[in-house]
Design a protein around this motif. Sequence first.
Motif, PDB file in Angstrom:
ATOM      1  N   LEU A   1       0.664  -1.199   0.034  1.00  0.00           N
ATOM      2  CA  LEU A   1       0.027   0.002   0.109  1.00  0.00           C
ATOM      3  C   LEU A   1       0.832   1.164   0.044  1.00  0.00           C
ATOM      4  O   LEU A   1       1.918   1.259   0.780  1.00  0.00           O
ATOM      5  N   ASN A   2       0.418   2.299  -0.843  1.00  0.00           N
ATOM      6  CA  ASN A   2       1.546   3.279  -0.953  1.00  0.00           C
ATOM      7  C   ASN A   2       0.479   4.453  -1.369  1.00  0.00           C
ATOM      8  O   ASN A   2      -0.618   4.287  -1.810  1.00  0.00           O
TER       9      ASN A   2
ATOM     10  N   TRP B   1      -4.220   7.194  -3.471  1.00  0.00           N
ATOM     11  CA  TRP B   1      -4.103   6.187  -2.411  1.00  0.00           C
ATOM     12  C   TRP B   1      -4.107   4.828  -3.324  1.00  0.00           C
ATOM     13  O   TRP B   1      -5.095   4.562  -4.149  1.00  0.00           O
ATOM     14  N   THR B   2      -3.004   4.119  -3.157  1.00  0.00           N
ATOM     15  CA  THR B   2      -2.739   3.255  -4.397  1.00  0.00           C
ATOM     16  C   THR B   2      -2.383   1.684  -3.872  1.00  0.00           C
ATOM     17  O   THR B   2      -1.728   1.465  -2.710  1.00  0.00           O
TER      18      THR B   2
ATOM     19  N   ASP C   1      -6.917  -4.040  10.250  1.00  0.00           N
ATOM     20  CA  ASP C   1      -6.140  -2.501  10.181  1.00  0.00           C
ATOM     21  C   ASP C   1      -4.636  -2.920  10.140  1.00  0.00           C
ATOM     22  O   ASP C   1      -4.130  -3.659  10.862  1.00  0.00           O
ATOM     23  N   ILE C   2      -4.177  -2.405   9.129  1.00  0.00           N
ATOM     24  CA  ILE C   2      -2.656  -2.445   8.867  1.00  0.00           C
ATOM     25  C   ILE C   2      -1.885  -1.064   9.078  1.00  0.00           C
ATOM     26  O   ILE C   2      -2.138  -0.113   8.540  1.00  0.00           O
ATOM     27  N   GLY C   3      -1.143  -1.089  10.142  1.00  0.00           N
ATOM     28  CA  GLY C   3      -0.445   0.234  10.615  1.00  0.00           C
ATOM     29  C   GLY C   3       0.704   0.280   9.827  1.00  0.00           C
ATOM     30  O   GLY C   3       1.172  -0.133   8.892  1.00  0.00           O
TER      31      GLY C   3
ATOM     32  N   ASN D   1       2.268  -2.086   4.434  1.00  0.00           N
ATOM     33  CA  ASN D   1       1.635  -0.490   4.432  1.00  0.00           C
ATOM     34  C   ASN D   1       2.966   0.268   4.662  1.00  0.00           C
ATOM     35  O   ASN D   1       3.620   0.218   5.730  1.00  0.00           O
ATOM     36  N   LEU D   2       3.571   0.972   3.296  1.00  0.00           N
ATOM     37  CA  LEU D   2       4.592   1.954   3.494  1.00  0.00           C
ATOM     38  C   LEU D   2       4.076   3.322   3.257  1.00  0.00           C
ATOM     39  O   LEU D   2       4.742   4.141   2.688  1.00  0.00           O
ATOM     40  N   THR D   3       2.607   3.439   3.708  1.00  0.00           N
ATOM     41  CA  THR D   3       2.212   4.861   3.490  1.00  0.00           C
ATOM     42  C   THR D   3       2.275   5.531   4.837  1.00  0.00           C
ATOM     43  O   THR D   3       2.828   5.112   5.689  1.00  0.00           O
TER      44      THR D   3
END
Length: 458
Positions: A207-208, A230-231, A294-296, A257-259
Amino acid sequence: MTSRRNFITGAAGAMVGASLVSKAGAAAIPEAPMQASPATQPPLHPASGRPYNPVVTLNGWSLPWRMKDGVKEFHLVAEPVVREIAPGMKANLWGYNGQSPGPTIEVVEGDRVRIFVTNKLPEATTIHWHGQILPSGMDGVAGLVQPAIAPGKTFVYEFVARYAGTFMYHPHSDEMTQMAMGMMGFWVTHPKDPRQHAVDRDFVFLLNAYDIAPGNYTPNVNTMLDFNLWTINSRAFPGTDPMVVRRDDKVRIRMGNLTMTNHPFHIHGHRFEVTGTDGGWIPPSARWPEVTVDIGVGQMRAIEFVADNPGDWAFHCHKSHHTMNAMSHAVPNLVGVDQAGVAKKINDLVPGYMVMGDKGGSMGGMQMPLPENTLPMMAGRGPFGDIEMGGMFTVIKVRDGLARGDYRDPGWYRHPPGTVAREWTGPVPDAPAAPAAPASGDVIGTAQRGGHAGHDGH
C-alpha cells in the motif's frame, strides 16, 4: 567471486555489510531483469534452488535470480521509472528494475542470498531489508551501518534468510524523498517445507500513496498527510487488476503498508483469519476471525480465507477518501445548497460550468474535462453501471471451474436468477415508526429521568 573478504571497506578497514563492488567484480554481477508492464505477471516458479509455492504480486512481478556456488544472487537497480497509475495517468516515480514498487524477492528459509544494488538515481541511496534478522552491517541504514551508495555505484548485500515470513524493502537514505517517490518492494521468505502454510493462491501487494497535483506527473515529496492518490502497488482503481481465484480455493493475501497512515482493509462476501504479521506466522490457536483488518504504518498483515462464495467481491480500504482519486481537501460542502441562481451567473462568464455537490458527491455519468494526466475522483464501470470508486480498491473474482494456475480475468460474474437486488414496483409496506421519546421525568426501567430524587445531601 564475491567473498567475505570483499566486505572489508571504509576507514581503518572497518567491516560493513553493504560493500562497493569493484570494477573487476562488476563483471560477475548477474543481469538485472526489467519490467515495464503494469499488468499482474504469472507466478515465478523456481527453476533452481529449493522448491516453494510462488506468490502472485498484484500488478507486479517477482525478480528472477541465478544460483552461484550455492548462493541465490539477485540484482536490483534503483532508478527513475514511469508508472501508469491507471489508464489515463502516468507518474514520474523512483523504483527498481523498471517499476515502482520494485519486484518481489522470493527466497526459501535458510537460503544464503546475495543482492547487488546499482544506483542510477541522482542522489545516494541504500536498501533496508524491513523485518529481516541479519548482521547489523547488512541492515541498510546510511551512515550508521554502511556508506550510502553513491550515484553510479553498485553495492552488494549478503545474508541468510533465517525465518520464513513476509517482509519489505525500502531505502534508509533520504527516506522522505525516496519513499514518497515510490521506492519500495516486497520480500517473501518461504518455509523449507512447501507443505507448511500451503495455500492454493497467494497474493501480495504494498500500500502506497502519492500527492500528485492535477495536471502534474511528479509527486510532491514534502506532503505529510494530505495525499490525493491512494494506491495498491502504485495502481489506483480502475487500474488495479482483480484477484482471480477458484471456488473453494484457500486464499492468502499479504499486504504491506508503507504509507503515512493506517488502512483498514475490508473484504466483501467472506470472512478471513489474520494469520501472519511481519514478525512471523500466528499460531492457529491465536488467530481471530475478521472481515476488516487494520494495517498500521510499517506493518504487514497476512489474511487467509476459503473462497466458497462465488461472485465479484469488493476488497478495499475502508477509509472512504482512500477509495477516491485526485482528492482535493479544500472543497466546501455544498450539499443542500441551491446553486441555480449562482450557476446562471457563472455560466455567463464561464460557458459550460456545471453545478456540483448540491445533491451529494456522486459523479457517475459526468463527462467533464480534466487537466492533463489526471484521474477522475470516482471511476470504473461495472456490469450494472458506474462503480464510483478509485484508489485502494480491487475485486476478488471467485469462479467455478478455473484451472489450478489460471489467473486470467474471467469477466463479470453471471448471477443466478433471483440473486440480484432489483427495483420493487409493488405496494410498499408501512415503515414502523420509532417509539416516541419519553417526557422529562418519566421512568425508563428503574432509571428516574429528571430531578434528583434519592440524592438528598449530594
